[in-house]
Design an enzyme around this catalytic site. Structure first.
Site, mmCIF file in Angstrom:
data_model
loop_
_atom_site.group_PDB
_atom_site.id
_atom_site.type_symbol
_atom_site.label_atom_id
_atom_site.label_comp_id
_atom_site.label_asym_id
_atom_site.label_seq_id
_atom_site.Cartn_x
_atom_site.Cartn_y
_atom_site.Cartn_z
ATOM 1 N N ASN A 14 0.867 -1.185 0.000
ATOM 2 C CA ASN A 14 0.000 0.000 0.000
ATOM 3 C C ASN A 14 0.902 1.234 0.000
ATOM 4 O O ASN A 14 1.509 1.560 1.015
ATOM 5 C CB ASN A 14 -0.886 -0.054 1.261
ATOM 6 C CG ASN A 14 -1.701 1.204 1.462
ATOM 7 O OD1 ASN A 14 -1.802 2.049 0.566
ATOM 8 N ND2 ASN A 14 -2.297 1.333 2.645
ATOM 9 N N LYS A 16 0.100 4.275 -0.275
ATOM 10 C CA LYS A 16 -0.537 5.466 0.330
ATOM 11 C C LYS A 16 -0.294 6.694 -0.556
ATOM 12 O O LYS A 16 -0.255 6.558 -1.788
ATOM 13 C CB LYS A 16 -0.030 5.666 1.767
ATOM 14 C CG LYS A 16 -0.164 4.379 2.598
ATOM 15 C CD LYS A 16 0.055 4.555 4.069
ATOM 16 C CE LYS A 16 -0.082 3.207 4.762
ATOM 17 N NZ LYS A 16 0.045 3.285 6.197
ATOM 18 N N HIS A 100 -9.388 0.823 5.591
ATOM 19 C CA HIS A 100 -8.064 1.096 6.166
ATOM 20 C C HIS A 100 -8.216 2.082 7.319
ATOM 21 O O HIS A 100 -9.027 3.000 7.264
ATOM 22 C CB HIS A 100 -7.121 1.659 5.098
ATOM 23 C CG HIS A 100 -5.706 1.716 5.579
ATOM 24 N ND1 HIS A 100 -5.249 2.722 6.398
ATOM 25 C CD2 HIS A 100 -4.668 0.873 5.395
ATOM 26 C CE1 HIS A 100 -3.982 2.477 6.695
ATOM 27 N NE2 HIS A 100 -3.604 1.367 6.097
ATOM 28 N N GLU A 102 -6.543 4.531 8.241
ATOM 29 C CA GLU A 102 -6.362 5.959 7.913
ATOM 30 C C GLU A 102 -7.644 6.542 7.324
ATOM 31 O O GLU A 102 -7.933 7.723 7.511
ATOM 32 C CB GLU A 102 -5.147 6.127 6.980
ATOM 33 C CG GLU A 102 -3.851 5.972 7.769
ATOM 34 C CD GLU A 102 -2.674 5.414 6.999
ATOM 35 O OE1 GLU A 102 -2.682 5.439 5.763
ATOM 36 O OE2 GLU A 102 -1.739 4.927 7.659
ATOM 37 N N GLU A 172 -5.055 -5.279 10.819
ATOM 38 C CA GLU A 172 -4.057 -4.221 10.971
ATOM 39 C C GLU A 172 -4.316 -3.451 12.274
ATOM 40 O O GLU A 172 -5.136 -2.527 12.288
ATOM 41 C CB GLU A 172 -4.157 -3.233 9.804
ATOM 42 C CG GLU A 172 -3.831 -3.817 8.468
ATOM 43 C CD GLU A 172 -3.257 -2.761 7.538
ATOM 44 O OE1 GLU A 172 -2.151 -2.972 7.012
ATOM 45 O OE2 GLU A 172 -3.896 -1.708 7.362
ATOM 46 N N GLY A 178 2.721 2.073 10.733
ATOM 47 C CA GLY A 178 3.674 3.171 10.560
ATOM 48 C C GLY A 178 4.450 3.528 11.814
ATOM 49 O O GLY A 178 5.110 4.558 11.871
ATOM 50 N N SER A 217 3.731 -2.302 10.252
ATOM 51 C CA SER A 217 5.176 -2.354 10.473
ATOM 52 C C SER A 217 5.803 -3.684 10.075
ATOM 53 O O SER A 217 6.729 -4.168 10.724
ATOM 54 C CB SER A 217 5.515 -1.984 11.935
ATOM 55 O OG SER A 217 5.116 -0.649 12.199
ATOM 56 N N GLY A 238 2.857 -1.234 4.255
ATOM 57 C CA GLY A 238 2.898 0.189 3.925
ATOM 58 C C GLY A 238 4.309 0.621 3.608
ATOM 59 O O GLY A 238 4.832 0.392 2.512
ATOM 60 N N GLY A 239 4.986 1.244 4.593
ATOM 61 C CA GLY A 239 6.304 1.850 4.390
ATOM 62 C C GLY A 239 7.303 0.965 3.661
ATOM 63 O O GLY A 239 7.995 1.414 2.743
HETATM 64 P P1 PGA Z 1 3.040 0.153 7.609
HETATM 65 O O1 PGA Z 1 1.540 0.379 7.057
HETATM 66 O O2 PGA Z 1 3.536 -1.122 6.969
HETATM 67 O O3 PGA Z 1 3.813 1.360 7.143
HETATM 68 O O4 PGA Z 1 2.943 0.051 9.063
HETATM 69 C C1 PGA Z 1 0.673 -0.689 6.904
HETATM 70 C C2 PGA Z 1 -0.619 -0.208 6.333
HETATM 71 O O5 PGA Z 1 -1.035 0.914 6.603
HETATM 72 O O6 PGA Z 1 -1.284 -0.946 5.575
#
Ligand code: PGA
Length: 259
Positions: A14, A16, A100, A102, A172, A178, A217, A238-239
């Site tokens: 993802n 983002k 998600h 966010e 999640e 993050g 993470s 994500g990251g």
């Molecule tokens: P992250 O994000 O791997 O940066 O923690 C995961 C996500 O939001 O799907």
């Protein structure tokens, strides 16, 4: 449209609201090579929607990496400023993410809206990815499973087995996203088992056929431990999906899970 089989490990990146178009194209190429090296699993990326058309064209239909949308509007068309419908996204995507954290927390999206987004993905024969998870405060007060069950309840009650079995669920925990603090493999596996038990209670659904990913993470360093549990079928990343080498490590760890 069906996936190759229901429990093939799946790693989704993802992106983002990251990448300029040029970086996105370079990263898409790198991710396609990573995916091509691991045909034993499925790999997808969720770039910013604005880049989907270019990336889709660039990778071509035979690419090993699948594309997904980070979000989808429930309605097929209409006066919904800034939104993109499932019909608009479908030509370019296989997956559509809904719920998600966010979107839930920064945009105030409620479980009922998340449910409607799943309907939108199914309407265009795409695979919805339902994200669920508790906040740190909810976990600390012992309410993690109750919160996740409520998210599942609103999104999935009354669904047919055919619908639920084409769904991907991403657990999640909000406090892990993050932050660099992933859930322990035990906590992730336990919640995946809770989710499957919940699905079993739903009725005709075979929970063994539903893929459950962990997200929050995930890195190349912790992926193998997370995937060690048979309850976990992959990751929503994500990251680490923005760094080809990190992502390659996660995909390789999922490949190890497949064998
Ligand atoms: P992250 O994000 O791997 O940066 O923690 C995961 C996500 O939001 O799907």
């Amino acid at each position: 449209m069906t996936l190759r089989s229901s429990r093939i490990p799946l790693v989704l990146g993802n992106w983002k609201m990251h990448t300029a178009l040029e970086d996105a194209c370079t990263l898409a190429d790198a991710t396609a090579s990573i995916a091509a090296a691991h045909p034993e699993i499925e790999v997808g990326i969720l770039p910013p929607a604005l880049w989907l058309v270019s990336i889709h064209k660039r990778l071509g239909g035979a690419s090993a990496v699948m594309l997904g949308a980070q979000d989808v509007a429930p309605q097929p068309s209409g006066a919904f400023t800034g939104d993109l419908s499932a019909e608009m996204l479908a030509p370019y995507t296989r997956f559509m993410l809904a719920g998600h954290s966010e979107r839930r927390h920064l945009h105030g999206e409620r479980d009922e809206l998340v449910r409607d987004k799943l309907d939108a993905a199914w309407r265009v024969d795409r695979v919805p990815v339902l994200a669920v998870g508790e906040t740190g405060e909810q976990r600390a007060s012992g309410r993690a499973t109750e919160v996740v069950a409520r998210q599942l309840e609103v999104a999935l009650s009354g669904r047919s087995a055919a619908e639920v079995e084409t769904l991907v669920i991403a657990y999640e925990p909000v406090w892990a996203i993050g932050t660099g603090i992933a859930a322990t493999p035990q906590d992730a596996a336990e919640m995946a088992a809770v989710i499957r038990a919940w699905l079993r209670a739903l009725g005709p659904v075979a929970p063994e056929r539903v893929r459950i990913l962990y997200g929050g993470s995930v890195t190349a360093a912790n992926a193998a431990d997370i995937f060690a549990s048979p309850e976990i079928d992959g990751a929503l990343v994500g990251g680490a999906s923005l760094k080809a080498e990190e992502f390659a490590g996660i995909v390789a760890a999922a490949g190890g899970r497949a064998t």
